[in-house]
Scaffold this active site. Structure first.
Site, PDB file in Angstrom:
ATOM      1  N   ARG A  41       0.832  -1.215   0.000  1.00 11.41           N
ATOM      2  CA  ARG A  41       0.000   0.000   0.000  1.00 11.41           C
ATOM      3  C   ARG A  41       0.864   1.261   0.000  1.00 11.41           C
ATOM      4  NH1 ARG A  41      -3.433   3.013   3.834  1.00 11.41           N
ATOM      5  NH2 ARG A  41      -5.398   3.537   2.823  1.00 11.41           N
ATOM      6  N   ILE A  67      -6.844   7.573  -1.072  1.00  4.37           N
ATOM      7  CA  ILE A  67      -6.810   6.106  -1.111  1.00  4.37           C
ATOM      8  C   ILE A  67      -7.753   5.630  -0.009  1.00  4.37           C
ATOM      9  CG2 ILE A  67      -4.709   5.970   0.342  1.00  4.37           C
ATOM     10  CD1 ILE A  67      -3.935   3.438  -1.263  1.00  4.37           C
ATOM     11  N   SER A  68      -8.616   4.663  -0.339  1.00  3.35           N
ATOM     12  CA  SER A  68      -9.633   4.202   0.609  1.00  3.35           C
ATOM     13  C   SER A  68      -9.010   3.584   1.846  1.00  3.35           C
ATOM     14  CB  SER A  68     -10.534   3.157  -0.049  1.00  3.35           C
ATOM     15  OG  SER A  68     -11.227   3.711  -1.114  1.00  3.35           O
ATOM     16  N   GLN A  69      -9.789   3.614   2.939  1.00  2.00           N
ATOM     17  CA  GLN A  69      -9.370   2.985   4.197  1.00  2.00           C
ATOM     18  C   GLN A  69      -9.271   1.467   3.993  1.00  2.00           C
ATOM     19  OE1 GLN A  69     -12.022   4.010   7.359  1.00  2.00           O
ATOM     20  NE2 GLN A  69     -11.071   2.604   8.807  1.00  2.00           N
ATOM     21  N   PRO A  70      -8.199   0.838   4.473  1.00  2.00           N
ATOM     22  CA  PRO A  70      -8.052  -0.607   4.306  1.00  2.00           C
ATOM     23  C   PRO A  70      -9.267  -1.410   4.788  1.00  2.00           C
ATOM     24  CG  PRO A  70      -6.001   0.318   5.099  1.00  2.00           C
ATOM     25  CD  PRO A  70      -7.002   1.438   5.092  1.00  2.00           C
TER      26      PRO A  70
END
Ligand code: SAM
Length: 218
Positions: A41, A67-70
């Site tokens: 990431r 970037i989206s939250q994991p």
């Protein structure tokens, strides 16, 4: 932003810890956890911010992009029940991180982004990382009829309603995962296409996505 593709022990260790955080948050699918444990990431971040890359948070990564939250990526991926070879349509390419996770799960990925700058950037970066989805630029709220039907469809932006066209582009037995609600919060919804005319819908937890902007959306 200069991307640097080096995966050091520090980043590998941080990634393992992220997997543990997601387990604690009840992400149980071993394949999804393995994919999160594999995709670097930090490659999506400027080196200055590598210490943020394995926190369970969304993060601005330039070009007005996040970037989206994991957890969100893992949550949606888990709901898709990806089998190797599944043909998956992703609406909202963004950084491309979710695409990488789907590819690690063995899917054949068609991903569409409406913002041309993001499309161009992600189309360039992902192949350098060894990930090769099919990239499209345009309004994904209409799906991509030319390549339909899909085994699975994932929408990574918040929709006011479930676009009918997306249900049409699903195979029978296929699953759509989509956040549905207003501009502020949405409920994650899964739809299983039982037959050409019957669907089973399940409404799950609350999330915050950027709006799905388009013909069949906001
Ligand atoms: N999946 C991405 C990732 O892994 O980083 C995160 C996606 S971000 C939360 C949502 C994206 O959906 C934004 O890049 C936005 O431009 C895009 N989007 C919004 N409406 C869209 C539409 N109608 N068609 C395609 N993309 C759209």
């Amino acid at each position: 932003m200069a991307h640097k593709f080096i995966d050091n022990y520090r980043e590998k260790g941080a990634r393992k810890k992220l997997v543990e955080i997601l387990k604690d948050r009840h992400i149980e699918d071993e394949h999804v956890l393995a994919a999160i444990g594999k995709v670097p990431r930090h490659y999506f971040f400027d080196e200055t911010f590598w210490n943020q890359a394995y926190k369970d948070i969304a993060f601005p990564i330039g070009d007005g992009q996040t970037i989206s939250q994991p957890y969100t990526v893992a949550y949606q991926s888990q709901l898709l029940h990806i089998k190797p070879g599944d043909k998956v349509l992703e609406i909202g390419t963004g950084s491309g991180y979710q695409s990488c996770i789907l590819l690690e799960l063995g899917a054949k990925v068609y991903t569409i982004e409406r913002q041309e700058n993001l499309y161009n950037r992600t189309k360039k970066v992902l192949p350098h990382m060894g990930y090769h989805p099919e990239f499209f630029c345009g309004d994904g709220s209409k799906g991509i009829p030319e390549h339909a039907p899909y085994d699975k469809i994932i929408v990574t932006a918040g929709a006011p309603v479930i676009p009918e066209v997306l249900l049409k582009q699903l195979k029978v037995g296929g699953i759509l995962v989509i956040p549905v609600g207003d501009e502020k919060t949405q409920k994650m919804v899964t739809v299983l296409k039982v037959s050409e005319t019957d669907y089973e819908k399940i409404v799950l937890d609350t999330f915050r996505f950027v709006p799905l902007v388009g013909d069949q959306a906001w």
